[in-house]
Design an enzyme around this catalytic site. Structure first.
Site, PDB file in Angstrom:
ATOM      1  N   ASP A  56       0.425   7.865 -30.355  1.00 46.89           N
ATOM      2  CA  ASP A  56       0.685   8.461 -31.868  1.00 46.89           C
ATOM      3  C   ASP A  56       1.214   7.053 -32.687  1.00 46.89           C
ATOM      4  O   ASP A  56       1.689   6.089 -32.198  1.00 46.89           O
ATOM      5  CB  ASP A  56       1.955   9.387 -31.998  1.00 46.89           C
ATOM      6  CG  ASP A  56       1.495  10.716 -31.450  1.00 46.89           C
ATOM      7  OD1 ASP A  56       0.430  10.802 -31.036  1.00 46.89           O
ATOM      8  OD2 ASP A  56       2.388  11.854 -31.576  1.00 46.89           O
ATOM      9  N   HIS A 197       3.172   5.925 -27.633  1.00 45.26           N
ATOM     10  CA  HIS A 197       2.824   5.414 -29.108  1.00 45.26           C
ATOM     11  C   HIS A 197       2.446   4.006 -28.756  1.00 45.26           C
ATOM     12  O   HIS A 197       2.740   3.251 -27.924  1.00 45.26           O
ATOM     13  CB  HIS A 197       4.281   5.483 -29.696  1.00 45.26           C
ATOM     14  CG  HIS A 197       5.107   6.621 -29.984  1.00 45.26           C
ATOM     15  ND1 HIS A 197       5.573   7.473 -28.996  1.00 45.26           N
ATOM     16  CD2 HIS A 197       5.100   7.614 -30.993  1.00 45.26           C
ATOM     17  CE1 HIS A 197       6.084   8.561 -29.262  1.00 45.26           C
ATOM     18  NE2 HIS A 197       5.644   8.602 -30.748  1.00 45.26           N
TER      19      HIS A 197
HETATM   20 ZN   LIG Z   1       4.749  10.084 -35.117  1.00 50.23          ZN
END
Ligand SMILES: [Zn+2]
Length: 245
Positions: A56, A197
């Site tokens: 993400d 991430h």
């Molecule tokens: Zn996020």
């Protein structure tokens, strides 16, 4: 006559020599490209356990390093990108990400929590980001709402499958490769969707620990489309998925 022949050879030789080097380099580059072409036909592979890696908040200055690790282990993933990050600075990164066979989903345009803004704004967040993705000749396949925040009203208007996760590596919290690895590795099971991430260096290093361990344990690591396809699950728009089970 002999002297001029001698000079001719002296002049031509470097061209032949360097020409050979160039063509051998070219071959290497071509082989490299062929070697890493994504294999989309996974049906012949015989893996009992399969998991999906998702990233993400990118693209960022660390996305290329994430791609290096994925490439090293011949793995593809799904990247849930944020619209505001899709600026020209990351054009090459995005082009590489797509070329390597990774897929792209939408994580909002401004990373605002969908449940805290108007529904019309949610639609705009998705549309703006998709418009930017069309600049890379792709369309988003999935939505991952920022913070995983979703409600029934939003599910009715989101015309994509909504992909959440069941393994949070907490890379955003620990920012330490070993801690991230230790926090997540035992939680990963067949059908898991792993959340990471691509904007922390520690995530890059953790990935370099997680992937080889999973492969050693017999896992096939895939993107979201492959995960659900291998599990014979048809994804439906407006439905949330935390794993493929
Ligand atoms: Zn996020």
């Amino acid at each position: 006559m002999k002297l001029s022949l001698f000079f001719l050879i002296i002049i031509i030789c470097p061209f032949i020599f360097f020409g050979t080097i160039k063509s051998s380099n070219q071959k290497e580059i071509n082989n490299h490209t062929i070697e890493y072409e994504p294999t989309l036909n996974k049906t012949t592979d015989n893996y009992s356990k399969v998991v999906a890696l998702t990233f993400d908040d990118g693209p960022s200055s660390y996305t290329d390093e994430i791609l290096d690790v994925l490439e090293k282990y011949n793995v593809t993933a799904t990247f849930f990108v944020v619209g505001t990050n899709l600026n020209t600075k990351y054009n090459n990164t995005m082009a590489r990400l797509i070329k390597l066979g990774n897929e792209v989903g939408i994580h909002g345009y401004s990373h605002k929590e969908f449940t805290k803004i108007k529904q019309s704004k949610v639609v705009e967040e998705i549309e703006y980001t998709n418009k930017l993705l069309k600049g890379f000749n792709i369309e988003a396949k999935y939505i991952r709402p920022p913070y995983g925040s979703i409600n029934n009203k939003l599910k009715k208007i989101i015309e994509y499958p909504i992909i959440l996760w069941n393994v949070d590596t907490l890379d955003w919290k620990y920012k330490d490769a070993l801690k991230i690895y230790n926090n997540s590795i035992d939680d990963i099971h067949d059908g898991s969707i792993i959340l990471m991430h691509d904007h922390y260096l520690s995530s890059v290093k953790a990935l370099d620990l997680i992937i080889p361990k999973l492969q050693e344990d017999g896992y096939k690591i895939v993107n979201i489309t492959e995960l659900f396809s291998l599990k014979d699950i048809n994804l439906e728009n407006g439905k949330t998925y935390r794993s493929a089970k």
